[in-house]
Design a protein around this motif. Structure first.
Motif, mmCIF file in Angstrom:
data_model
loop_
_atom_site.group_PDB
_atom_site.id
_atom_site.type_symbol
_atom_site.label_atom_id
_atom_site.label_comp_id
_atom_site.label_asym_id
_atom_site.label_seq_id
_atom_site.Cartn_x
_atom_site.Cartn_y
_atom_site.Cartn_z
ATOM 1 N N ASP A 123 91.347 5.471 76.456
ATOM 2 C CA ASP A 123 91.121 5.740 75.051
ATOM 3 C C ASP A 123 90.339 7.064 74.898
ATOM 4 O O ASP A 123 89.575 7.434 75.789
ATOM 5 C CB ASP A 123 90.323 4.551 74.493
ATOM 6 N N GLU A 124 90.528 7.745 73.763
ATOM 7 C CA GLU A 124 89.912 9.069 73.618
ATOM 8 C C GLU A 124 88.391 9.051 73.755
ATOM 9 O O GLU A 124 87.808 9.916 74.406
ATOM 10 C CB GLU A 124 90.294 9.705 72.272
ATOM 11 N N TRP A 127 87.459 8.702 77.274
ATOM 12 C CA TRP A 127 87.790 9.952 77.972
ATOM 13 C C TRP A 127 86.692 10.991 77.794
ATOM 14 O O TRP A 127 86.306 11.694 78.717
ATOM 15 C CB TRP A 127 89.137 10.465 77.471
ATOM 16 N N HIS A 128 86.166 11.079 76.559
ATOM 17 C CA HIS A 128 85.159 12.114 76.283
ATOM 18 C C HIS A 128 83.742 11.690 76.679
ATOM 19 O O HIS A 128 82.821 12.503 76.605
ATOM 20 C CB HIS A 128 85.190 12.506 74.806
ATOM 21 N N ARG A 151 97.701 14.514 74.823
ATOM 22 C CA ARG A 151 97.281 14.135 73.487
ATOM 23 C C ARG A 151 98.433 13.405 72.819
ATOM 24 O O ARG A 151 99.591 13.763 72.992
ATOM 25 C CB ARG A 151 96.981 15.430 72.707
ATOM 26 N N GLY A 160 94.922 10.894 69.779
ATOM 27 C CA GLY A 160 93.887 11.707 70.430
ATOM 28 C C GLY A 160 94.235 11.984 71.869
ATOM 29 O O GLY A 160 95.364 11.775 72.309
ATOM 30 N N GLU A 161 93.203 12.453 72.610
ATOM 31 C CA GLU A 161 93.390 12.779 74.028
ATOM 32 C C GLU A 161 93.123 11.554 74.878
ATOM 33 O O GLU A 161 92.238 10.773 74.549
ATOM 34 C CB GLU A 161 92.371 13.848 74.445
ATOM 35 N N GLY A 162 93.853 11.400 75.957
ATOM 36 C CA GLY A 162 93.579 10.286 76.862
ATOM 37 C C GLY A 162 94.840 9.649 77.411
ATOM 38 O O GLY A 162 94.782 8.850 78.333
#
Ligand code: CTP
Length: 405
Positions: A123-124, A127-128, A151, A160-162
């Motif tokens: 999940d984004e 990830w962050h 993304r 989002g990214e992940g």
């Protein structure tokens, strides 16, 4: 076929993206690879082992041992040419960064002698998270490679990214990896990196702020592409992983000069990334110099220019790359150095750019070649810059191209 005879060990962890691995195995097999699959216990909830064993034409492994047998994790890691962990969950990432060994996948990872690449999926927000990024950084410091996340729509429904890279992208990466690995096969490369220390007395020296990161990134990237690398490394504060590189540690410009001259004749390529001191004290005091009243004039003499000397001794089959770090008249000075030092390429670092140059993890370069061409690149990580420089060398030498520059 692009992956003919290549042995791939695929590690699958518990993430929703695991369902894509059936397609990934199919593509790898289609490209000619031999694939063996290991799953973590959690991965079985996301993809059926039967589908994977059917696709890979072999038994899927989960356990370190069961009542009948013990899985030889050491031999699995030695059998493979490449271990691909896809998808890589947050949990397995954390275990890898810590070296935990509570399942077969972890045992194989920890004992693998082959290169390892991971394709994370999460999940984004996960990830962050700084912990995830720190764990990834650790993996990369162990020499593991990363296939970047994409993304798009995530399992949570958020955008989002992940997302794990698509199976096609992973197969491209793997193909590129094997292609790159042989690009500089058998080529001998001499690299200088870091600053030099020019002693004044037993406790003082003249130096500069070079971290050595750029030259080390180049040395690692050359090794990954099959080259035999001799790295002449000045004194640096970081302790990088220098696996596969022949390293000579030196302190002074004179020592770096001697080390380079001793090796140059047998080399195919020279890349002078070191920030060699241009001046050194005329005399070195054996004892600590005590302070005096008034001013202190320190007499300096020029060091020998290694790049210039290698350029003079260069034969027609040798290839030489120098660096230039300029704050003004960049193009003119860089071209001047290219000609004066008989280099084949000059890599210009623009100090004026935010985030570029000494100490930073990023760099912005322009490469000038002898044909008068300028190759411009944006602000990128030093690893990426190393790849750009090596791609330009390969292109100029007309070596086989890598798939994705
Ligand atoms: N270099 C070298 N030996 C030296 C000095 C520099 O090999 N004694 C190499 C560097 O590794 C780099 C290039 O030469 O590849 C840099 O050129 P140089 O003319 O030294 O640049 P600057 O140090 O910036 O000097 P200048 O003041 O002339 O710009």
């Amino acid at each position: 076929m692009t992956l003919d005879g290549k042995k791939i060990l695929l590690g699958i962890t518990g993430s929703i993206a695991a369902y894509k691995t059936v397609g990934l195995v199919r593509l790898l097999i289609k490209a000619g690879a031999e694939v063996r699959v290991i799953m973590t216990p959690g991965a079985k909830d996301f993809v059926a082992p039967l589908s994977l064993s059917t696709m890979s034409k072999g038994e899927v492994l989960f356990d370190l041992f069961d009542e009948r047998s013990w899985a030889n994790h050491v031999m699995l890691g030695r059998w493979a040419d490449l271990m691909v962990i896809a998808p890589l969950s947050c949990n397995t990432l954390a275990k890898m960064s810590q070296g935990l060994c509570d399942n077969l996948l972890m045992a194989v990872y920890l004992s693998a002698t082959c290169p390892v690449v991971v394709a994370p999926a999460m999940d984004e927000d996960m990830w962050h998270h700084p912990a995830t990024q720190a764990n990834l950084g650790k993996l990369q410091s162990y020499g593991n490679r990363l296939i970047p996340v994409e993304r798009g729509e995530l399992a949570s429904g958020l955008i989002g990214e992940g997302r794990m890279a698509e199976p096609g992208t992973i197969v491209d990466w793997v193909t590129d990896f094997f292609k790159n690995k042989s690009q500089f096969s058998g080529k001998k490369v001499l690299i200088t990196a870091g600053p030099t220390h020019e002693p004044i007395d037993p406790v003082r020296y003249i130096s500069n702020a070079s971290s050595g990161k750029m030259g080390i990134a180049l040395a690692k990237a050359f090794v990954q592409r099959g080259a035999l690398v001799n790295l002449i490394l000045g004194p640096i504060s970081i302790q990088p992983d220098l696996q596969g590189i022949t390293v000579s540690k030196v302190q002074t410009a004179a020592e770096m000069y001697e080390a380079c001259m001793g090796l140059w004749e047998g080399m195919d390529i020279g890349v002078m990334a070191a920030a060699v001191a241009d001046y050194t004290p005329v005399t070195v005091s054996g004892e600590k110099i005590k302070k005096q009243n008034g001013q202190w004039d320190l007499e300096l003499t020029k060091t020998q220019d290694i790049l210039l000397e290698l350029g003079k001794r260069k034969n027609t089959s040798q290839f030489l790359v120098g660096f230039a770090l300029e704050t003004n008249n960049e193009r003119e000075y860089a071209l001047g150095k290219l000609a004066a030092k008989n280099a084949d390429l000059i890599v210009l670092n623009s100090l004026g750019d935010q985030g570029a140059g000494f100490g930073y993890d990023t760099n912005k370069i322009t490469i000038f070649d002898k044909q008068g061409k300028e190759h411009l690149f944006g602000l990128r990580s030093k690893d990426r810059v190393a790849a750009d420089i090596i791609d330009t060398i390969a292109h100029t030498l007309d070596l086989p191209k890598s798939l994705k520059g």
